[in-house]
Scaffold this motif. Structure first.
Motif, PDB file in Angstrom:
ATOM      1  N   CYS A 184       0.827  -1.209   0.000  1.00 42.94           N
ATOM      2  CA  CYS A 184       0.000   0.000   0.000  1.00 42.94           C
ATOM      3  C   CYS A 184       0.865   1.264   0.000  1.00 42.94           C
ATOM      4  CB  CYS A 184      -0.924   0.003   1.220  1.00 42.94           C
ATOM      5  SG  CYS A 184      -2.190  -1.287   1.197  1.00 42.94           S
ATOM      6  N   VAL A 185       1.967   1.231   0.750  1.00 43.15           N
ATOM      7  CA  VAL A 185       2.853   2.391   0.816  1.00 43.15           C
ATOM      8  C   VAL A 185       3.521   2.634  -0.534  1.00 43.15           C
ATOM      9  CG1 VAL A 185       4.969   3.328   1.863  1.00 43.15           C
ATOM     10  CG2 VAL A 185       3.294   2.149   3.297  1.00 43.15           C
ATOM     11  N   ARG A 186       3.959   1.568  -1.189  1.00 45.80           N
ATOM     12  CA  ARG A 186       4.738   1.698  -2.423  1.00 45.80           C
ATOM     13  C   ARG A 186       3.885   1.787  -3.687  1.00 45.80           C
ATOM     14  NH1 ARG A 186       9.038   3.556  -0.067  1.00 45.80           N
ATOM     15  NH2 ARG A 186      10.519   2.028   0.790  1.00 45.80           N
ATOM     16  N   ARG A 187       2.586   1.493  -3.599  1.00 50.59           N
ATOM     17  CA  ARG A 187       1.742   1.457  -4.796  1.00 50.59           C
ATOM     18  C   ARG A 187       1.716   2.811  -5.504  1.00 50.59           C
ATOM     19  NH1 ARG A 187      -4.074   0.504  -3.326  1.00 50.59           N
ATOM     20  NH2 ARG A 187      -3.149  -1.299  -2.253  1.00 50.59           N
ATOM     21  N   VAL A 188       1.807   2.755  -6.817  1.00 51.49           N
ATOM     22  CA  VAL A 188       1.867   3.978  -7.626  1.00 51.49           C
ATOM     23  C   VAL A 188       0.726   3.980  -8.635  1.00 51.49           C
ATOM     24  CG1 VAL A 188       3.260   5.284  -9.288  1.00 51.49           C
ATOM     25  CG2 VAL A 188       4.361   4.148  -7.354  1.00 51.49           C
ATOM     26  N   ARG A 189       0.120   5.127  -8.847  1.00 46.84           N
ATOM     27  CA  ARG A 189      -0.940   5.278  -9.847  1.00 46.84           C
ATOM     28  C   ARG A 189      -0.333   5.356 -11.252  1.00 46.84           C
ATOM     29  NH1 ARG A 189      -4.291  10.347  -7.163  1.00 46.84           N
ATOM     30  NH2 ARG A 189      -4.152   9.655  -4.991  1.00 46.84           N
TER      31      ARG A 189
END
Length: 330
Positions: A134-139
């Motif tokens: 969740c912290v590293r997820r990128v759009r």
């Protein structure tokens, strides 16, 4: 050391822990709202299967999904996620081994419980691994999905083992996706992107446990963040009167005269009750002052939150968030 620092503002994962009963879930929720103020998107995560976030926000139990749970002043929003180890394992199997259907079969066979019993650290790797994702997820735009993630973590007595178990798993798994997942979690938790905040009360046991936790975090190379001093009541006696009152020296006749000058006539029993309350209050304030001096040994930023006399509800969470924003949280 008072206030929120620029270094803490740069953290992307805010882990909140504290001795049981200090109000860590309440503080985590208020922190998420404060961080979301001004148009940011924040994810509030719990991992203990208690559904504490849902109860705080007066919502049904959270599913294993990121749901909008609150809006914040300035157009921000808070989403919430209750991480379930079993669901996280199925997601993990599907993501790395394309075993979605097989994973569901394993669940019916009880293999998930067997796996986490065989390797107890696996459960925490799954939980922290989901937080890391969740912290590293990128759009698609290249921007992070969340400006910050707030983790309502286990209590101080277990938090270092929970956060540092990934090192042991990384050493246990010599290769493959499990090792890669573990190394990714280790890298995040031991970086400047993560701050571990501690919630304390101005009482001897919570303060001692907080100081012990800071020492354990330092020893594990995990970065302590701020200390949130919860449920603080302001002193109601001038400083010069506190020492005498704490020693039981309160002049009942002066109390009676003060009441009379305010137009209040009271009997001896009422005056005696007020004297007792003054002594009790002064003793509590002096004990809290000693606890605050002891807590200062941690040499961490400190933020005080007031006692909520009417209990904790959604409105109270916004009130606490406003206090935190006023203390510099951003």
């Amino acid at each position: 050391m008072n206030g929120w620092t620029d270094e803490l503002s740069r953290a992307r994962l805010h882990v909140v822990t504290g001795k049981g009963g200090t109000g860590k879930t309440t503080v985590a929720a208020a922190l998420a709202l404060a961080l979301a103020t001004g148009g940011r998107r924040v994810l509030l995560v719990e991992v203990e299967n208690r559904q504490g976030i849902a109860r705080l926000f007066d919502r049904p139990p959270l599913p294993y999904a990121e749901e909008r749970i609150a809006s914040a002043p300035g157009g921000g929003e808070v989403r919430a996620l209750a991480v379930d180890p079993e669901a996280a394992l199925l997601e993990y199997l599907d993501m790395f081994y394309n075993l979605g259907f097989a994973g569901r079969t394993l669940r019916r066979m009880g293999a998930i419980e067997f796996a986490t019993t065989l390797a107890p650290g696996l459960r925490d790797v799954l939980l922290t691994g989901k937080v890391k994702e969740c912290v590293r997820r990128v759009r698609p735009t290249g921007r992070h999905e969340y400006d910050a993630v707030v983790l309502d973590a286990p209590p101080t007595g277990r938090v270092v083992r929970f956060l540092d178990v990934t090192r042991a798993m990384a050493e246990l798994a010599k290769a493959g996706p499990i090792r890669g997942q573990s190394e990714g979690v280790v890298k995040l938790l031991h970086s400047g992107d993560t701050a571990v905040h501690l919630v304390a009360l101005l009482e001897e046991m919570p303060v001692r446990e907080t100081l012990d936790a800071v020492a354990e975090l330092d020893a594990a190379d995990l970065r302590p963040g701020a200390v949130f001093v919860n449920r603080v009541n302001p002193p109601r006696l001038p400083e010069r009167s506190l020492v005498a009152a704490a020693q039981g020296r309160v002049d009942a006749e002066r109390v009676r005269a003060g009441l009379a000058s305010a137009g209040l006539e009271v009997d001896d029993e009422a005056v005696e009750g007020l004297v007792d309350q003054a002594v009790e209050h002064a003793m509590r304030v002096r004990a809290e002052q000693r606890a605050k001096e002891l807590l200062a040994e941690a040499d961490l930023p400190s933020l005080e939150l007031p006692e909520l006399t009417d209990g904790v509800d959604v409105a109270a969470l916004y009130e606490l968030a406003e206090v935190l924003v006023g203390r510099g949280v951003r």
